[in-house]
Design a protein around this motif. Sequence first.
Motif, mmCIF file in Angstrom:
data_model
loop_
_atom_site.group_PDB
_atom_site.id
_atom_site.type_symbol
_atom_site.label_atom_id
_atom_site.label_comp_id
_atom_site.label_asym_id
_atom_site.label_seq_id
_atom_site.Cartn_x
_atom_site.Cartn_y
_atom_site.Cartn_z
ATOM 1 N N SER A 62 0.863 -1.177 0.000
ATOM 2 C CA SER A 62 0.000 0.000 0.000
ATOM 3 C C SER A 62 0.900 1.228 0.000
ATOM 4 C CB SER A 62 -0.901 -0.009 1.230
ATOM 5 O OG SER A 62 -1.585 1.215 1.323
ATOM 6 N N LEU A 63 0.786 2.044 -1.023
ATOM 7 C CA LEU A 63 1.637 3.228 -1.110
ATOM 8 C C LEU A 63 1.346 4.207 0.025
ATOM 9 C CD1 LEU A 63 1.626 3.839 -4.951
ATOM 10 C CD2 LEU A 63 3.353 2.705 -3.559
ATOM 11 N N ARG A 64 0.094 4.292 0.415
ATOM 12 C CA ARG A 64 -0.278 5.190 1.505
ATOM 13 C C ARG A 64 0.379 4.732 2.807
ATOM 14 N NH1 ARG A 64 -5.602 4.610 4.329
ATOM 15 N NH2 ARG A 64 -5.648 2.983 2.784
ATOM 16 N N ALA A 65 0.342 3.437 3.078
ATOM 17 C CA ALA A 65 0.963 2.906 4.296
ATOM 18 C C ALA A 65 2.479 3.086 4.256
ATOM 19 C CB ALA A 65 0.617 1.438 4.468
ATOM 20 N N ARG A 123 4.097 5.444 2.681
ATOM 21 C CA ARG A 123 4.369 6.876 2.844
ATOM 22 C C ARG A 123 4.236 7.258 4.319
ATOM 23 N NH1 ARG A 123 1.546 8.512 -1.214
ATOM 24 N NH2 ARG A 123 -0.419 8.620 -0.093
ATOM 25 N N LYS A 124 3.207 6.732 4.987
ATOM 26 C CA LYS A 124 3.027 7.020 6.411
ATOM 27 C C LYS A 124 4.172 6.443 7.235
ATOM 28 C CE LYS A 124 -1.953 7.559 6.681
ATOM 29 N NZ LYS A 124 -3.171 7.091 7.349
#
Length: 60
Positions: free
Chosen positions: A7-10, A12-13
């Motif tokens: 997951s790119l969002r995960a 990045r976070k």
Amino acid sequence: MSGTVVSLRAARKARARDARRAEADANAARHGRTKVEKAREAAEAEAARRRLDGHRRDEP
């Protein structure tokens, strides 16, 4: 394909979280002292003050 879904969002976070943690560690090393270090320094200062007051000469 590698078969691993990321997951790119995960990601990045996680990268942002690691950056904040690294900055916090740097600040702690630069500015922070532990409670034990603060207490030890206060005790040393108090002992030095008592030692100095013990050598004080009384004024006539």
